[in-house]
Design a protein around this motif. Structure first.
Motif, PDB file in Angstrom:
ATOM      1  N   LYS A 163       0.754  -1.078  -0.165  1.00 29.22           N
ATOM      2  CA  LYS A 163      -0.020   0.047   0.083  1.00 29.22           C
ATOM      3  C   LYS A 163       0.757   1.284   0.095  1.00 29.22           C
ATOM      4  CE  LYS A 163      -0.488   0.518   4.895  1.00 29.22           C
ATOM      5  NZ  LYS A 163      -1.553   0.256   5.961  1.00 29.22           N
ATOM      6  N   SER A 164       0.374   2.344  -0.456  1.00 29.21           N
ATOM      7  CA  SER A 164       1.220   3.498  -0.670  1.00 29.21           C
ATOM      8  C   SER A 164       0.906   4.099   0.904  1.00 29.21           C
ATOM      9  CB  SER A 164       0.430   4.473  -1.719  1.00 29.21           C
ATOM     10  OG  SER A 164      -0.755   4.839  -1.152  1.00 29.21           O
ATOM     11  N   LYS A 165       2.330   4.875   0.941  1.00 29.14           N
ATOM     12  CA  LYS A 165       2.277   5.449   2.185  1.00 29.14           C
ATOM     13  C   LYS A 165       1.437   6.698   2.383  1.00 29.14           C
ATOM     14  CE  LYS A 165       7.293   4.517   2.994  1.00 29.14           C
ATOM     15  NZ  LYS A 165       8.549   4.900   3.294  1.00 29.14           N
ATOM     16  N   THR A 166       1.093   6.851   3.808  1.00 25.53           N
ATOM     17  CA  THR A 166       0.492   8.168   4.162  1.00 25.53           C
ATOM     18  C   THR A 166       0.946   9.213   3.952  1.00 25.53           C
ATOM     19  OG1 THR A 166       0.715   7.663   6.392  1.00 25.53           O
ATOM     20  CG2 THR A 166      -1.467   6.487   5.418  1.00 25.53           C
TER      21      THR A 166
END
Length: 96
Positions: free
Chosen positions: A18-21
Motif C-alpha cells: 500500500k502507498s504511504k500516508t
C-alpha cells in the motif's frame, strides 16, 4: 525443443504494497533530514603532500636521526631484557 516456463507461476501471490500516508512520508523526510545533522560518521580523505625544500635544515635533520636512533636503541634494550627474563637461569653456559 525448448521448455516454456511461466516465470510468475513460482512466485507466491503477495498483496500489492500500500502507498504511504502523508504522515509516513513526512516522518521519512524528517528522518533523512536529521541524519545529515551533527558530526558526520565518515570524513573526507585528507592528502598530505610534502613541500620540496631547497635548503635542508641540518639541525632538524640531525635531531630526527638522533631521535630515531634513541628509539631503536630503547626498543632493542627492551627486547633483550624481555628475552633474558623469559630464559631459565640454567640455560646459559656461563663459566663458574
Amino acid at each position: 525443443m525448448a521448455q516454456v516456463v511461466d516465470a510468475w507461476a513460482d512466485m507466491d501471490e503477495e498483496p500489492m504494497p500500500k502507498s504511504k500516508t502523508s504522515k509516513e512520508r513526512r516522518s521519512d523526510y524528517m528522518r533523512k533530514r536529521k541524519k545529515k545533522q551533527g558530526r558526520p560518521v565518515t570524513s573526507n580523505r585528507v592528502w598530505i603532500l610534502p613541500e620540496p625544500n631547497e635548503e635542508l635544515d641540518a639541525r632538524k635533520l640531525s635531531r630526527a636521526f638522533l631521535a630515531l636512533a634513541l628509539h631503536q636503541a630503547g626498543e632493542e634494550a627492551e627486547a633483550e631484557q624481555e628475552h633474558t627474563e623469559k630464559s631459565a637461569p640454567g640455560d646459559h653456559d656461563e663459566p663458574a
